[in-house]
Design a protein around this motif. Structure first.
Motif, PDB file in Angstrom:
ATOM      1  N   GLU A  55      -5.420  -6.649  -1.702  1.00 43.21           N
ATOM      2  CA  GLU A  55      -4.381  -6.434  -0.691  1.00 43.21           C
ATOM      3  C   GLU A  55      -4.861  -6.860   0.692  1.00 43.21           C
ATOM      4  O   GLU A  55      -4.072  -7.308   1.523  1.00 43.21           O
ATOM      5  CB  GLU A  55      -3.979  -4.958  -0.673  1.00 43.21           C
ATOM      6  N   TYR A  93      -0.748  -3.005  -9.827  1.00 45.16           N
ATOM      7  CA  TYR A  93      -1.405  -1.931 -10.584  1.00 45.16           C
ATOM      8  C   TYR A  93      -2.214  -1.045  -9.641  1.00 45.16           C
ATOM      9  O   TYR A  93      -2.997  -1.549  -8.824  1.00 45.16           O
ATOM     10  CB  TYR A  93      -2.339  -2.516 -11.641  1.00 45.16           C
ATOM     11  N   ASN A  94      -2.038   0.251  -9.787  1.00 43.77           N
ATOM     12  CA  ASN A  94      -2.822   1.174  -8.956  1.00 43.77           C
ATOM     13  C   ASN A  94      -4.296   1.170  -9.357  1.00 43.77           C
ATOM     14  O   ASN A  94      -5.173   1.228  -8.501  1.00 43.77           O
ATOM     15  CB  ASN A  94      -2.256   2.592  -9.094  1.00 43.77           C
ATOM     16  N   ARG A 149      -7.695  -3.894  -6.599  1.00 47.46           N
ATOM     17  CA  ARG A 149      -6.386  -3.959  -5.930  1.00 47.46           C
ATOM     18  C   ARG A 149      -6.531  -3.828  -4.413  1.00 47.46           C
ATOM     19  O   ARG A 149      -5.903  -4.574  -3.653  1.00 47.46           O
ATOM     20  CB  ARG A 149      -5.473  -2.838  -6.436  1.00 47.46           C
ATOM     21  N   PRO A 179      -6.262  -1.299 -11.554  1.00 43.24           N
ATOM     22  CA  PRO A 179      -6.391  -2.474 -12.428  1.00 43.24           C
ATOM     23  C   PRO A 179      -7.613  -2.435 -13.333  1.00 43.24           C
ATOM     24  O   PRO A 179      -7.626  -3.078 -14.386  1.00 43.24           O
ATOM     25  CB  PRO A 179      -6.486  -3.640 -11.431  1.00 43.24           C
ATOM     26  N   ILE A 205      -2.052  -8.455  -9.627  1.00 45.47           N
ATOM     27  CA  ILE A 205      -3.081  -7.422  -9.483  1.00 45.47           C
ATOM     28  C   ILE A 205      -2.684  -6.351  -8.473  1.00 45.47           C
ATOM     29  O   ILE A 205      -3.091  -5.195  -8.573  1.00 45.47           O
ATOM     30  CB  ILE A 205      -4.447  -8.056  -9.086  1.00 45.47           C
ATOM     31  N   LYS A 206      -1.822  -6.726  -7.506  1.00 46.26           N
ATOM     32  CA  LYS A 206      -1.395  -5.755  -6.485  1.00 46.26           C
ATOM     33  C   LYS A 206      -0.373  -4.764  -7.029  1.00 46.26           C
ATOM     34  O   LYS A 206      -0.051  -3.781  -6.373  1.00 46.26           O
ATOM     35  CB  LYS A 206      -0.813  -6.502  -5.288  1.00 46.26           C
ATOM     36  N   CYS A 256     -11.081  -8.661 -12.941  1.00 47.70           N
ATOM     37  CA  CYS A 256      -9.665  -8.380 -12.651  1.00 47.70           C
ATOM     38  C   CYS A 256      -9.009  -9.561 -11.947  1.00 47.70           C
ATOM     39  O   CYS A 256      -7.845  -9.892 -12.214  1.00 47.70           O
ATOM     40  CB  CYS A 256      -9.538  -7.121 -11.795  1.00 47.70           C
TER      41      CYS A 256
END
Length: 366
Positions: free
Chosen positions: A36, A248-249, A32, A251, A245-246, A236
């Motif tokens: 980001e 989930y803290n 993640r 993933p 995917i962003k 992932c």
């Protein structure tokens, strides 16, 4: 006579201690975090980070070859004097304590969220500190055997992460360089924290049985870390969409929910419980190295009393304060800045200094 011959570690133990320290912190959130910063091109920054960490690690090996039978503290004393050595012991101890504290408190947070939501954090922390003390009090050789044990019982994990690939969408990775190099380079900061921990070589080097293999060992440990980060990140990336995917803290855990077995309902719970072994390699070696530094500072051969005081201090502090996830993220940013200075800039400056020092002495003797 070798100063640290009584507690030597093998080549494999040297590799797995370094590998364990690197893989632990931030591993669950890594896909993640890089997504980001750099989108699905984020996997490339891990390769760049591997190149940088290997280079910095080899610099540390070259520094330690200047005084192969001593730690960084002995080397600083030899080249810069007693007080610089003592100052180095304090700073190195603080670095390892901070790294270990961040690792154990982060694991407490994960454990509370995924495994023991009704248990107070300080109780979880105490439960972690009991095996920590049992292992770390026996010295580096036992710690090396523990790292070796954890590495071998974890060999099945990569195989399980191949299962979600049956639903993978490899087109998520295309095109590469979607927005050029700038997002990729901006994500380099992430790799510093991911590969942090190889400064343990400053302490491990004199304990290594065959120091001729130190360079190979440090390259292997960094490469294993890179392969672990890269494989789980790509899994992932191809399973989740670039936007999903962003959300989930962690993933790395969420992707496990797609795996179904007839004999278990929530496989991610089993994984989180098992990951505690892996995460323990973030704080057990670093806490040992921290008390090793303080013991060296006071001229003590036995580190166990300092380890007991450190454990007691952590337990007492846990009654009043355990960082939240946001505070832990902020602490990781601080760790990243310290790690860059300590693991990349400092060894380079020290290598230049020792080279100039030896060169000057050679000319004077001549």
């Amino acid at each position: 006579m070798k100063k640290y011959a009584f507690n030597e570690i093998t080549f494999m133990q040297f590799i797995f201690i370094n590998f364990g320290i690197q893989v632990s912190v931030g591993f669950l959130a890594l896909p993640r975090v890089v997504a980001e910063k750099a989108g699905t091109d984020g996997w490339m920054v891990l390769i760049i980070g591997w190149v940088l960490s290997v280079t910095a690690s080899l610099v540390i090996i070259q520094v330690m070859k200047k005084h192969p039978d001593g730690t960084l503290l002995d080397l600083l004393t030899l080249y810069l004097g007693k007080w610089v050595g003592k100052t180095g012991a304090i700073l190195l101890a603080l670095w390892f304590f901070y790294y270990g504290y961040l690792g154990i408190t982060r694991t407490v947070l994960y454990t509370k969220v995924w495994l023991l939501p009704q248990t107070p954090p300080y109780i979880i922390l105490i439960l972690f500190l009991i095996p920590t003390y049992v292992i770390a009090r026996n010295g580096l050789r036992i710690l090396g055997r523990y790292a070796e044990f954890v590495a071998f019982i974890s060999l099945w994990i990569p195989i399980v992460y191949l299962l979600p690939l049956k639903d993978a969408h490899w087109l998520h990775l295309l095109p590469v360089f979607k927005e050029g190099w700038n997002p990729i380079l901006s994500a380099l900061q992430v790799t510093i924290i991911s590969f942090a921990g190889f400064s343990s070589t400053f302490i491990l080097f004199p304990f290594l049985q065959n120091k001729q293999k130190a360079s190979i060992g440090i390259v292997i440990s960094n490469t294993l870390s890179m392969l672990a980060f890269l494989s789980i990140t790509i899994v992932c990336f191809v399973y989740f969409s670039p936007d999903e995917i962003k959300e989930y803290n962690e993933p790395v855990v969420n992707v496990l929910k797609t795996i179904e077995f007839s004999f278990i309902d929530r496989i991610e719970v089993l994984f989180n419980a098992f990951y505690l072994f892996v995460f323990s390699l973030a704080w057990i070696p670093t806490m040992y190295m921290g008390v090793f530094c303080t013991s060296w500072l006071f001229g003590k051969q036995d580190h166990r009393s300092h380890l007991r005081w450190l454990s007691l201090l952590i337990v007492i502090s846990a009654f009043f304060f355990i960082p939240t996830f946001n505070q832990s993220d902020w602490m990781e940013k601080i760790l990243t800045k310290i790690g860059f200075c300590f693991e990349y800039v400092f060894p380079t400056c020290l290598l230049i200094y020792t080279w100039m020092h030896d060169r000057f002495q050679w000319r004077k003797n001549e």
